[in-house]
Design a protein around this motif. Structure first.
Motif, PDB file in Angstrom:
ATOM      1  N   GLY A   1       1.285  -0.748  -0.110  1.00 31.10           N
ATOM      2  CA  GLY A   1      -0.298  -0.154   0.116  1.00 31.10           C
ATOM      3  C   GLY A   1       1.069   0.930   0.309  1.00 31.10           C
ATOM      4  O   GLY A   1       2.129   1.539  -0.189  1.00 31.10           O
ATOM      5  N   SER A   2       0.334   2.470   0.673  1.00 33.70           N
ATOM      6  CA  SER A   2       0.699   3.713   0.370  1.00 33.70           C
ATOM      7  C   SER A   2       1.058   3.767   2.221  1.00 33.70           C
ATOM      8  O   SER A   2       0.769   4.174   2.984  1.00 33.70           O
ATOM      9  CB  SER A   2       0.267   5.044  -0.389  1.00 33.70           C
ATOM     10  N   VAL A   3       2.429   4.897   2.562  1.00 35.60           N
ATOM     11  CA  VAL A   3       2.336   6.075   2.955  1.00 35.60           C
ATOM     12  C   VAL A   3       2.503   7.131   3.379  1.00 35.60           C
ATOM     13  O   VAL A   3       2.550   7.714   1.493  1.00 35.60           O
ATOM     14  CB  VAL A   3       3.316   5.418   4.034  1.00 35.60           C
ATOM     15  N   GLN A   4       1.947   8.153   3.964  1.00 32.82           N
ATOM     16  CA  GLN A   4       1.707   9.686   4.411  1.00 32.82           C
ATOM     17  C   GLN A   4       2.694  10.189   5.634  1.00 32.82           C
ATOM     18  O   GLN A   4       1.460   9.571   6.531  1.00 32.82           O
ATOM     19  CB  GLN A   4       0.771  10.226   3.456  1.00 32.82           C
ATOM     20  N   GLY A   5       2.894  11.304   5.210  1.00 35.49           N
ATOM     21  CA  GLY A   5       3.206  11.781   6.914  1.00 35.49           C
ATOM     22  C   GLY A   5       4.118  13.087   6.970  1.00 35.49           C
ATOM     23  O   GLY A   5       4.012  13.751   5.470  1.00 35.49           O
ATOM     24  N   THR A   6       4.669  12.607   7.897  1.00 35.38           N
ATOM     25  CA  THR A   6       5.434  14.201   8.447  1.00 35.38           C
ATOM     26  C   THR A   6       7.241  14.015   8.491  1.00 35.38           C
ATOM     27  O   THR A   6       6.901  12.500   9.279  1.00 35.38           O
ATOM     28  CB  THR A   6       5.053  15.235   9.020  1.00 35.38           C
ATOM     29  N   PHE A   7       8.024  14.993   7.981  1.00 32.80           N
ATOM     30  CA  PHE A   7       9.286  14.191   9.621  1.00 32.80           C
ATOM     31  C   PHE A   7       9.904  15.686   9.963  1.00 32.80           C
ATOM     32  O   PHE A   7       9.673  17.044   8.562  1.00 32.80           O
ATOM     33  CB  PHE A   7      10.266  13.475   8.164  1.00 32.80           C
ATOM     34  N   VAL A   8       9.666  16.052  10.714  1.00 36.40           N
ATOM     35  CA  VAL A   8       9.757  17.414  11.419  1.00 36.40           C
ATOM     36  C   VAL A   8      10.841  17.227  12.243  1.00 36.40           C
ATOM     37  O   VAL A   8      10.345  16.652  13.251  1.00 36.40           O
ATOM     38  CB  VAL A   8       8.663  18.362  11.978  1.00 36.40           C
ATOM     39  N   ASN A   9      12.134  17.642  12.235  1.00 36.99           N
ATOM     40  CA  ASN A   9      12.756  17.568  13.601  1.00 36.99           C
ATOM     41  C   ASN A   9      13.068  16.570  14.231  1.00 36.99           C
ATOM     42  O   ASN A   9      13.260  15.865  15.426  1.00 36.99           O
ATOM     43  CB  ASN A   9      12.449  17.723  14.650  1.00 36.99           C
ATOM     44  N   ASN A  10      13.942  15.610  12.841  1.00 33.29           N
ATOM     45  CA  ASN A  10      14.122  14.054  12.532  1.00 33.29           C
ATOM     46  C   ASN A  10      13.248  13.394  13.415  1.00 33.29           C
ATOM     47  O   ASN A  10      13.915  11.924  13.410  1.00 33.29           O
ATOM     48  CB  ASN A  10      15.787  14.049  13.976  1.00 33.29           C
ATOM     49  N   ILE A  11      11.983  13.593  13.406  1.00 31.50           N
ATOM     50  CA  ILE A  11      10.937  12.847  13.687  1.00 31.50           C
ATOM     51  C   ILE A  11       9.923  12.261  12.826  1.00 31.50           C
ATOM     52  O   ILE A  11       9.582  12.938  11.913  1.00 31.50           O
ATOM     53  CB  ILE A  11       9.767  13.148  15.033  1.00 31.50           C
ATOM     54  N   LEU A  12       9.862  10.826  11.816  1.00 30.75           N
ATOM     55  CA  LEU A  12       9.095  10.674  11.094  1.00 30.75           C
ATOM     56  C   LEU A  12       7.704  10.325  11.991  1.00 30.75           C
ATOM     57  O   LEU A  12       7.526   9.571  12.589  1.00 30.75           O
ATOM     58  CB  LEU A  12       9.397   9.827  10.612  1.00 30.75           C
ATOM     59  N   VAL A  13       6.633  10.694  11.182  1.00 26.91           N
ATOM     60  CA  VAL A  13       4.810  10.353  11.501  1.00 26.91           C
ATOM     61  C   VAL A  13       4.488   9.722  10.314  1.00 26.91           C
ATOM     62  O   VAL A  13       4.268  10.453   9.500  1.00 26.91           O
ATOM     63  CB  VAL A  13       4.528  11.173  12.296  1.00 26.91           C
ATOM     64  N   LEU A  14       4.106   8.322   9.936  1.00 28.16           N
ATOM     65  CA  LEU A  14       3.850   8.034   9.006  1.00 28.16           C
ATOM     66  C   LEU A  14       2.338   7.475   8.781  1.00 28.16           C
ATOM     67  O   LEU A  14       2.151   6.376  10.500  1.00 28.16           O
ATOM     68  CB  LEU A  14       4.310   7.067   8.336  1.00 28.16           C
ATOM     69  N   GLU A  15       1.568   7.599   8.017  1.00 28.77           N
ATOM     70  CA  GLU A  15       0.234   6.598   8.710  1.00 28.77           C
ATOM     71  C   GLU A  15       0.593   5.402   6.837  1.00 28.77           C
ATOM     72  O   GLU A  15       0.411   5.809   6.794  1.00 28.77           O
ATOM     73  CB  GLU A  15      -0.715   7.440   7.910  1.00 28.77           C
ATOM     74  N   ARG A  16      -0.095   4.471   7.534  1.00 35.58           N
ATOM     75  CA  ARG A  16      -0.373   2.790   6.597  1.00 35.58           C
ATOM     76  C   ARG A  16      -1.145   2.954   5.534  1.00 35.58           C
ATOM     77  O   ARG A  16      -2.112   2.551   7.067  1.00 35.58           O
ATOM     78  CB  ARG A  16       0.902   2.003   7.707  1.00 35.58           C
ATOM     79  N   ILE A  17      -1.265   2.705   5.166  1.00 34.66           N
ATOM     80  CA  ILE A  17      -2.911   2.885   3.628  1.00 34.66           C
ATOM     81  C   ILE A  17      -2.595   1.318   3.037  1.00 34.66           C
ATOM     82  O   ILE A  17      -1.725   1.494   1.917  1.00 34.66           O
ATOM     83  CB  ILE A  17      -2.884   4.266   3.287  1.00 34.66           C
ATOM     84  N   ASP A  18      -2.852   0.460   3.580  1.00 30.04           N
ATOM     85  CA  ASP A  18      -3.400  -0.536   2.965  1.00 30.04           C
ATOM     86  C   ASP A  18      -4.034  -0.692   1.603  1.00 30.04           C
ATOM     87  O   ASP A  18      -5.100  -0.287   1.921  1.00 30.04           O
ATOM     88  CB  ASP A  18      -3.988  -1.661   3.692  1.00 30.04           C
ATOM     89  N   ALA A  19      -3.558  -1.499   0.502  1.00 26.16           N
ATOM     90  CA  ALA A  19      -4.552  -1.475  -0.569  1.00 26.16           C
ATOM     91  C   ALA A  19      -5.797  -2.008  -0.884  1.00 26.16           C
ATOM     92  O   ALA A  19      -6.132  -1.895  -1.334  1.00 26.16           O
ATOM     93  CB  ALA A  19      -3.210  -1.703  -2.054  1.00 26.16           C
ATOM     94  N   ARG A  20      -5.554  -2.865   0.642  1.00 29.14           N
ATOM     95  CA  ARG A  20      -6.455  -3.847   0.562  1.00 29.14           C
ATOM     96  C   ARG A  20      -7.693  -3.455   1.526  1.00 29.14           C
ATOM     97  O   ARG A  20      -9.058  -3.171   1.346  1.00 29.14           O
ATOM     98  CB  ARG A  20      -6.043  -5.043   0.708  1.00 29.14           C
ATOM     99  N   TYR A  21      -7.489  -2.742   2.928  1.00 31.13           N
ATOM    100  CA  TYR A  21      -7.885  -3.127   3.889  1.00 31.13           C
ATOM    101  C   TYR A  21      -8.057  -1.227   4.532  1.00 31.13           C
ATOM    102  O   TYR A  21      -8.675  -0.562   4.992  1.00 31.13           O
ATOM    103  CB  TYR A  21      -7.753  -3.186   4.720  1.00 31.13           C
ATOM    104  N   GLY A  22      -7.472  -0.278   3.533  1.00 30.01           N
ATOM    105  CA  GLY A  22      -7.091   0.906   4.050  1.00 30.01           C
ATOM    106  C   GLY A  22      -6.663   1.548   4.534  1.00 30.01           C
ATOM    107  O   GLY A  22      -5.869   0.848   5.282  1.00 30.01           O
TER     108      GLY A  22
END
Length: 98
Positions: free
Chosen positions: A31-52
């Motif tokens: 699937g896909s991921v989307q998020g931010t990278f600020v002050n060496n902190i990574l935050v991603l939301e995982r979006i599965d191609a089948r389940y959302g």
């Protein structure tokens, strides 16, 4: 991803503080991921191609800038699977990485 021991590939693209990308785990999930990278902190939301929307990953970039380690959190409370765990993203090197 622990405790399940799932490995895979994540390809990220950065535009300012925004990150987008794709992932594929060895168990077939993708699937896909989307998020931010600020002050060496990574935050991603995982979006599965089948389940959302499946969960969130939060981690810190290592001092050598070659890896991110942190925690993942699942949005699926009905799966019977763990709701949280650890993860590591390693930048591929000359010897290969994951």
């Amino acid at each position: 991803m622990l405790p399940m021991g799932i490995k895979g590939d994540v390809i990220l693209t950065q535009n300012g503080t925004l990150l987008t990308g794709d992932y594929r785990f060895e168990n077939g999930q993708a699937g896909s991921v989307q998020g931010t990278f600020v002050n060496n902190i990574l935050v991603l939301e995982r979006i599965d191609a089948r389940y959302g929307r499946m969960g969130r990953l939060e981690g810190t970039l290592a001092r050598d800038r070659q890896s991110v380690k942190g925690s993942w959190y699942s949005y699926d409370v009905t799966s019977g699977q763990p709701l949280t765990g650890a993860f590591a993203l390693d930048r591929p090197g000359e010897e290969g990485g994951s």
